[in-house]
Design an enzyme around this catalytic site. Structure first.
Site, mmCIF file in Angstrom:
data_model
loop_
_atom_site.group_PDB
_atom_site.id
_atom_site.type_symbol
_atom_site.label_atom_id
_atom_site.label_comp_id
_atom_site.label_asym_id
_atom_site.label_seq_id
_atom_site.Cartn_x
_atom_site.Cartn_y
_atom_site.Cartn_z
ATOM 1 N N GLU A 236 0.430 -1.143 -0.144
ATOM 2 C CA GLU A 236 -0.121 -0.390 -0.084
ATOM 3 C C GLU A 236 1.009 1.383 0.256
ATOM 4 O O GLU A 236 0.295 2.559 -0.990
ATOM 5 C CB GLU A 236 -0.885 0.387 0.974
ATOM 6 C CG GLU A 236 -2.100 -0.770 0.734
ATOM 7 C CD GLU A 236 -3.331 -0.678 -0.009
ATOM 8 O OE1 GLU A 236 -3.328 -0.302 -0.506
ATOM 9 O OE2 GLU A 236 -3.170 -1.955 -0.686
ATOM 10 N N TYR B 287 -7.561 5.182 4.605
ATOM 11 C CA TYR B 287 -7.947 4.288 3.680
ATOM 12 C C TYR B 287 -6.174 3.213 4.210
ATOM 13 O O TYR B 287 -6.978 1.858 3.629
ATOM 14 C CB TYR B 287 -6.567 5.231 2.063
ATOM 15 C CG TYR B 287 -6.844 4.392 1.107
ATOM 16 C CD1 TYR B 287 -7.176 3.579 0.736
ATOM 17 C CD2 TYR B 287 -4.908 3.989 0.857
ATOM 18 C CE1 TYR B 287 -7.188 2.677 0.295
ATOM 19 C CE2 TYR B 287 -5.079 2.740 0.159
ATOM 20 C CZ TYR B 287 -5.553 1.286 -0.374
ATOM 21 O OH TYR B 287 -5.990 0.550 -1.217
ATOM 22 N N ASP C 146 -9.614 5.294 -1.003
ATOM 23 C CA ASP C 146 -9.003 5.664 -1.321
ATOM 24 C C ASP C 146 -9.583 6.782 -3.208
ATOM 25 O O ASP C 146 -10.516 6.863 -3.045
ATOM 26 C CB ASP C 146 -7.783 3.955 -2.168
ATOM 27 C CG ASP C 146 -8.414 3.696 -3.617
ATOM 28 O OD1 ASP C 146 -9.499 4.404 -4.325
ATOM 29 O OD2 ASP C 146 -6.957 3.008 -4.141
#
Ligand code: SF4
Length: 364
Positions: free
Chosen positions: A39, A122, A140
């Site tokens: 991520e 997020y 996102d």
């Protein structure tokens, strides 16, 4: 949407995801460490390039302990090319926090994950749902786009109100029995079908629920409050070099302050100005401990424009050919032997390119 429509929406979305999603290495795992790495990397780059970095990080730092015990330069070096080094710094600090304060066990609650350096709503939602199947949303840019089009909403995505509103909408659609699959599917729908321009509405599994389907409106959504003002900075780098047959010379370099762009990365002597005009060099020469008479000639390298999120950098590089060898540069400059340039920790991308070309041009 009423409850039965929401169930229908979830069902169609998940069926589509099962049939069409891209197989990505971080989707085959529930290891929160690996999901977190992916991520953070994907916030900086696209999937294809991110994959390369992901494998590099996982290979070098297979777990949170190896990342925590690495040196900062080592982490920066691996991050080189991704830009925005603050993320790499936070990655390192978060690993150290997990090892030192959490016994090396990756936190498993949304709140604790959110408390890690550099982790926002997020990323915390993504880790909490993908790794621990917790019923929290991961909103996102892809998901914001899908949501704004589904509801044909002109609520701006880059405002506090927008962030709150879209998060609440995402939560109403969330399949709390399958949060990992649901969040992945919403993200993938935005990446593959509900694309920023010309969304593929005919292939969209949830088009029946969408108020922007086949409408020109889709291309105008999501709405943003306004563009961030981009500031220009003018950086003039000077590289004092001494040419001898043996290439025995030392270049002054230093690591940048950790409160500015390119924090902690290595750079050459620098003069920053408010315009692109070449600056006066007396101050720099005195800082380096050389005189104008010691400079045999100057040679400009092609200048470069480098864009960061909120800055455009106009960068010039000038070689200063010295009459005599300097083997002792004054602090804060470090003496870097020409032959060890390539071994230094990470450089900002434009400087890395110049270093590479210097090595190719002047190495014996
Ligand atoms: Fe996006 Fe079109 Fe699907 Fe609506 S129907 S969510 S605009 S792809």
């Amino acid at each position: 949407m009423n409850l039965s429509q929401i169930r229908d929406f979830q069902h169609r979305l998940h069926q589509w995801y099962d049939a069409h999603h891209r197989p990505l290495p971080w989707r085959d795992t529930t290891d929160p460490y690996r999901i977190w790495l992916s991520e953070v990397i994907l916030q900086q780059t696209r999937v294809a390039q991110g994959m390369e970095y992901y494998h590099r990080f996982v290979e070098r730092f297979p777990d949170v302990f190896s990342l925590a015990s690495a040196s900062s330069p080592e982490v920066y070096k691996l991050w080189e090319g991704l830009g925005y080094y603050r993320r790499a710094r936070h990655l390192h600090l978060a690993a150290q926090k997990i090892v030192q304060e959490m016994g090396g066990v990756f936190p498993s609650s949304y709140r604790e994950i959110l408390s890690l350096p550099g982790v926002g709503a997020y990323t915390a939602g993504a880790i909490a749902s993908f790794a621990f199947d917790l019923p929290v949303v991961a909103v996102d840019g892809n998901v914001l786009r899908v949501l704004s089009r589904l509801w044909a909403s002109d609520l701006e995505i880059d405002t506090t109100e927008g962030a709150k509103g879209y998060r609440a909408w995402a939560q109403t659609l969330l399949d709390t029995n399958h949060p990992a699959q649901h969040n992945q599917a919403m993200i993938e729908l935005g990446a593959l079908i509900c694309t920023p321009t010309s969304p593929h509405c005919s292939d969209c599994p949830v088009h029946e629920f969408c108020l922007s389907v086949h409408s020109p409106l889709a291309n105008q959504l999501p709405k943003k409050q306004g563009k961030v003002k981009v500031k220009q900075r003018n950086l003039h780098y000077y590289l004092p070099i001494f040419l001898s047959e043996s290439q025995e010379f030392w270049i002054p370099m230093r690591s940048r302050s950790d409160t500015d762009i390119w924090a902690s990365l290595f750079e050459f002597p620098l003069v920053e100005t408010s315009t692109q005009e070449p600056p006066a060099l007396e101050e720099l020469f005195s800082e380096l401990g050389i005189t104008v008479q010691e400079v045999l000639r100057q040679e400009s390298l092609p200048s470069v424009q480098h864009k960061l999120t909120h800055r455009t950098l106009e960068i010039s590089f000038t070689l200063l050919f010295l009459r005599e060898m300097h083997s002792e540069w004054k602090a804060p400059w470090q003496n870097i032997h020409f032959s060890s340039l390539a071994e230094l920790p990470a450089f900002p991308v434009p400087i890395a390119r110049v270093v590479q070309s210097l090595i190719e041009t002047y190495a014996v």
